[in-house]
Design a protein around this motif. Structure first.
Motif, PDB file in Angstrom:
ATOM      1  N   UNK A 272       0.832  -1.209   0.000  1.00 55.35           N
ATOM      2  CA  UNK A 272       0.000   0.000   0.000  1.00 55.35           C
ATOM      3  C   UNK A 272       0.865   1.258   0.000  1.00 55.35           C
ATOM      4  N   UNK A 273       1.943   1.262   0.765  1.00 54.92           N
ATOM      5  CA  UNK A 273       2.826   2.427   0.808  1.00 54.92           C
ATOM      6  C   UNK A 273       3.517   2.636  -0.533  1.00 54.92           C
ATOM      7  N   UNK A 274       3.950   1.555  -1.150  1.00 52.30           N
ATOM      8  CA  UNK A 274       4.606   1.660  -2.453  1.00 52.30           C
ATOM      9  C   UNK A 274       3.646   2.204  -3.505  1.00 52.30           C
TER      10      UNK A 274
ATOM     11  N   UNK B 152      -5.306   1.213  -0.869  1.00 50.05           N
ATOM     12  CA  UNK B 152      -5.955   0.089  -0.182  1.00 50.05           C
ATOM     13  C   UNK B 152      -7.166  -0.416  -0.957  1.00 50.05           C
ATOM     14  N   UNK B 153      -7.932   0.496  -1.546  1.00 52.47           N
ATOM     15  CA  UNK B 153      -9.094   0.095  -2.347  1.00 52.47           C
ATOM     16  C   UNK B 153      -8.633  -0.725  -3.553  1.00 52.47           C
TER      17      UNK B 153
ATOM     18  N   UNK C 143     -15.839   5.519  -8.602  1.00 48.27           N
ATOM     19  CA  UNK C 143     -17.141   6.193  -8.525  1.00 48.27           C
ATOM     20  C   UNK C 143     -17.020   7.707  -8.608  1.00 48.27           C
ATOM     21  N   UNK C 144     -15.791   8.219  -8.645  1.00 48.58           N
ATOM     22  CA  UNK C 144     -15.576   9.654  -8.720  1.00 48.58           C
ATOM     23  C   UNK C 144     -15.474  10.344  -7.374  1.00 48.58           C
ATOM     24  N   UNK C 145     -15.492   9.584  -6.288  1.00 50.02           N
ATOM     25  CA  UNK C 145     -15.359  10.165  -4.953  1.00 50.02           C
ATOM     26  C   UNK C 145     -13.889  10.457  -4.664  1.00 50.02           C
ATOM     27  N   UNK C 146     -13.636  11.559  -3.955  1.00 51.50           N
ATOM     28  CA  UNK C 146     -12.264  11.925  -3.614  1.00 51.50           C
ATOM     29  C   UNK C 146     -11.821  11.232  -2.326  1.00 51.50           C
ATOM     30  N   UNK C 147     -10.614  10.692  -2.360  1.00 56.27           N
ATOM     31  CA  UNK C 147     -10.001  10.027  -1.212  1.00 56.27           C
ATOM     32  C   UNK C 147      -8.523  10.364  -1.190  1.00 56.27           C
ATOM     33  N   UNK C 148      -7.910  10.145  -0.025  1.00 54.24           N
ATOM     34  CA  UNK C 148      -6.462  10.267   0.059  1.00 54.24           C
ATOM     35  C   UNK C 148      -5.839   9.131  -0.756  1.00 54.24           C
ATOM     36  N   UNK C 149      -4.613   9.350  -1.195  1.00 47.98           N
ATOM     37  CA  UNK C 149      -3.936   8.361  -2.041  1.00 47.98           C
ATOM     38  C   UNK C 149      -3.717   7.036  -1.318  1.00 47.98           C
TER      39      UNK C 149
ATOM     40  N   UNK D 181      -4.046  -4.170  -7.675  1.00 45.20           N
ATOM     41  CA  UNK D 181      -2.640  -4.120  -7.294  1.00 45.20           C
ATOM     42  C   UNK D 181      -2.365  -5.333  -6.423  1.00 45.20           C
ATOM     43  N   UNK D 182      -1.277  -6.025  -6.701  1.00 38.41           N
ATOM     44  CA  UNK D 182      -0.926  -7.184  -5.874  1.00 38.41           C
ATOM     45  C   UNK D 182       0.575  -7.199  -5.649  1.00 38.41           C
ATOM     46  N   UNK D 183       1.009  -7.874  -4.602  1.00 38.03           N
ATOM     47  CA  UNK D 183       2.447  -7.934  -4.339  1.00 38.03           C
ATOM     48  C   UNK D 183       3.143  -8.810  -5.379  1.00 38.03           C
ATOM     49  N   UNK D 184       4.391  -8.494  -5.616  1.00 40.16           N
ATOM     50  CA  UNK D 184       5.197  -9.272  -6.551  1.00 40.16           C
ATOM     51  C   UNK D 184       5.600 -10.574  -5.869  1.00 40.16           C
TER      52      UNK D 184
END
Length: 68
Positions: free
Chosen positions: A24-26, A55-56, A44-50, A63-66
């Motif tokens: 998540x940090x990467x 996490x979403x 959905x167009x909603x604003x969130x922190x990066x 996104x998945x770990x290598x």
């Protein structure tokens, strides 16, 4: 604005808390490097922190770990 994401489904996708935080940090750092604006938009167009967007994306399987 920003919402809380339950970590249990995200951790189940990745495997453990340590690796979840690392992935998540990467991803959040990558999102900030592409666009340094504080908030981003989800599907959905909603604003969130990066960090929340990262996490979403992990919970949705985008996104998945290598794996070796």
């Amino acid at each position: 604005m920003s919402k809380r994401i339950p970590l249990e489904p995200v951790v189940e996708k990745v495997g453990n808390y340590y690796e979840t935080v690392h992935v998540a940090a990467k991803r959040a750092r990558h999102l900030y490097s592409v666009d340094s604006y504080t908030f981003g938009k989800d599907d959905k167009g909603e604003e969130h922190k990066k960090t929340v967007i990262a996490l979403i994306e992990i919970a949705q399987g985008k996104v998945c770990p290598k794996r070796d």
